[in-house]
Design a protein around this motif. Sequence first.
Motif, mmCIF file in Angstrom:
data_model
loop_
_atom_site.group_PDB
_atom_site.id
_atom_site.type_symbol
_atom_site.label_atom_id
_atom_site.label_comp_id
_atom_site.label_asym_id
_atom_site.label_seq_id
_atom_site.Cartn_x
_atom_site.Cartn_y
_atom_site.Cartn_z
ATOM 1 N N SER A 195 0.799 -1.292 0.063
ATOM 2 C CA SER A 195 0.048 -0.011 -0.088
ATOM 3 C C SER A 195 1.007 1.154 -0.080
ATOM 4 O O SER A 195 1.780 1.240 0.920
ATOM 5 C CB SER A 195 -0.939 -0.049 1.258
ATOM 6 N N GLN A 196 0.721 2.194 -0.860
ATOM 7 C CA GLN A 196 1.282 3.462 -1.058
ATOM 8 C C GLN A 196 1.139 4.344 0.360
ATOM 9 O O GLN A 196 2.126 4.965 0.740
ATOM 10 C CB GLN A 196 0.647 4.216 -2.029
ATOM 11 N N LYS A 229 3.330 2.657 2.857
ATOM 12 C CA LYS A 229 4.761 3.072 2.630
ATOM 13 C C LYS A 229 5.405 4.301 3.127
ATOM 14 O O LYS A 229 6.078 4.719 3.831
ATOM 15 C CB LYS A 229 5.000 2.920 0.973
ATOM 16 N N GLN A 230 4.176 5.399 2.866
ATOM 17 C CA GLN A 230 4.186 6.681 3.344
ATOM 18 C C GLN A 230 4.406 6.893 4.862
ATOM 19 O O GLN A 230 5.253 7.668 5.293
ATOM 20 C CB GLN A 230 3.227 7.442 2.456
ATOM 21 N N THR A 244 12.124 8.165 2.308
ATOM 22 C CA THR A 244 12.026 9.302 1.189
ATOM 23 C C THR A 244 13.477 10.067 1.272
ATOM 24 O O THR A 244 13.379 11.130 0.365
ATOM 25 C CB THR A 244 10.869 9.887 1.024
#
Length: 157
Positions: free
Chosen positions: A45-46, A49-50, A79
């Motif tokens: 899932s994005q 991940k964030q 990131t």
Amino acid sequence: DELSWQNNGTVLRGKFDQVQESQPLSVIANMFNDMCQLFAEAVRSQGMKQNLASALESALGSQARLLSRFLPNLPRLMTLNFTQNSSSYCSESTQVIRRLFCKTLQVLSFYSPGPITILLDDVQWADPASLLLISSLLQSSKDNKSVFFFFCIRDND
């Protein structure tokens, strides 16, 4: 060193050896690096991940670069720009490094789908830095109900 998902949990295995041909902390660092790789591959899932990246960046701050020298897969979970070369490694205290490992375990255990089990074999051969790190990990995880430690120690070696 070995890592696997078992019953929605993570099992990390490491083994110290008598010869100690490896660098200090290498057994534990290899386990954590494998865990970072597993999370990088498993989190689909994005949004997750964030959230994971944000939690790691918040916990580790600018010192994440230092930890990435031990955990080359750590940047896959974050990131931040890790391309800048930091030469302050030698001046960093082992206490800072231990704290960073503890914070990483805390964050990853929160995002793990199940318990994290750490199995270390032949701990009697562990280098002093690894023993200090193990002690720090135990202390920082004492109230964490999703992290378990198992140690195998031979008293006749």
